[in-house]
Design an enzyme around this catalytic site. Structure first.
Site, PDB file in Angstrom:
ATOM      1  N   ILE A 146       0.827  -1.208   0.000  1.00 48.00           N
ATOM      2  CA  ILE A 146       0.000   0.000   0.000  1.00 48.00           C
ATOM      3  C   ILE A 146       0.862   1.258   0.000  1.00 48.00           C
ATOM      4  CG2 ILE A 146      -1.823   1.226   1.202  1.00 48.00           C
ATOM      5  CD1 ILE A 146      -2.495  -1.432   2.576  1.00 48.00           C
ATOM      6  N   PRO A 147       1.033   1.892  -1.159  1.00 48.56           N
ATOM      7  CA  PRO A 147       1.837   3.117  -1.267  1.00 48.56           C
ATOM      8  C   PRO A 147       1.111   4.308  -0.674  1.00 48.56           C
ATOM      9  CG  PRO A 147       0.825   2.639  -3.385  1.00 48.56           C
ATOM     10  CD  PRO A 147       0.429   1.519  -2.446  1.00 48.56           C
ATOM     11  N   CYS A 148       1.047   4.372   0.618  1.00 51.48           N
ATOM     12  CA  CYS A 148       0.298   5.428   1.285  1.00 51.48           C
ATOM     13  C   CYS A 148       0.887   6.808   0.988  1.00 51.48           C
ATOM     14  CB  CYS A 148       0.271   5.179   2.791  1.00 51.48           C
ATOM     15  SG  CYS A 148       1.900   4.941   3.492  1.00 51.48           S
ATOM     16  N   TYR A 149       2.146   6.839   0.527  1.00 49.03           N
ATOM     17  CA  TYR A 149       2.759   8.139   0.234  1.00 49.03           C
ATOM     18  C   TYR A 149       2.168   8.768  -1.016  1.00 49.03           C
ATOM     19  CZ  TYR A 149       5.457   5.364  -3.110  1.00 49.03           C
ATOM     20  OH  TYR A 149       5.825   4.531  -4.132  1.00 49.03           O
ATOM     21  N   ARG A 150       1.383   7.998  -1.762  1.00 47.53           N
ATOM     22  CA  ARG A 150       0.749   8.559  -2.957  1.00 47.53           C
ATOM     23  C   ARG A 150      -0.585   9.213  -2.634  1.00 47.53           C
ATOM     24  NH1 ARG A 150       1.948   3.401  -6.754  1.00 47.53           N
ATOM     25  NH2 ARG A 150       4.139   3.787  -7.088  1.00 47.53           N
TER      26      ARG A 150
END
Length: 103
Positions: free
Chosen positions: A52-56
């Site tokens: 899960i690329p939460c930084y996006r």
DNA sequence: GGCGTGACTTATA
DNA sequence: ATATAAGCCACGC
């Protein structure tokens, strides 16, 4: 976990490289636009940072999360730049060019 | 089941 | 333009 979190994570996983999405946008794509706060909560839980690329996920103004768990805004900005995301002079994401369409 | 909390958003002053 | 208020929903105690 509840279905809500699962849907939110599912949407975040769909964000393509080089693009970002807002909390409200993720909430809307997940099924309910009023989950904006829940999206923040879900990402805070962040059970699978590897998938899960939460930084996006950024705020409505393209501002990053001050409480980013993996190293702060600096780290998040570095990851986004590595993906090819354009930044403005003030350090916020250029949503006009990098906001995910939702497809 | 109620109460407080939060990586939000929109509206109003 | 910034500051403050209210709405909203899921989670943990």
């Amino acid at each position: 976990m509840g279905d809500t979190f699962a849907r939110i994570y599912e949407v975040v996983r769909r964000i393509p490289v080089g693009y970002v999405a807002t909390y409200g946008q993720v909430a809307a794509l997940a099924g309910n636009r009023r989950w904006a706060r829940v999206v923040g909560y879900a990402l805070h839980a962040n059970p699978d940072p590897h998938g899960i690329p939460c930084y996006r996920v950024v705020s409505r103004d393209g501002k990053l999360a001050p409480a980013f768990a993996f190293g702060g805004e600096e780290r998040q900005r570095a990851l986004l730049e590595a993906d090819g995301v354009a930044f403005r002079a003030d350090g916020s994401v250029d949503l006009a060019h990098c906001q995910w369409d939702g497809f």
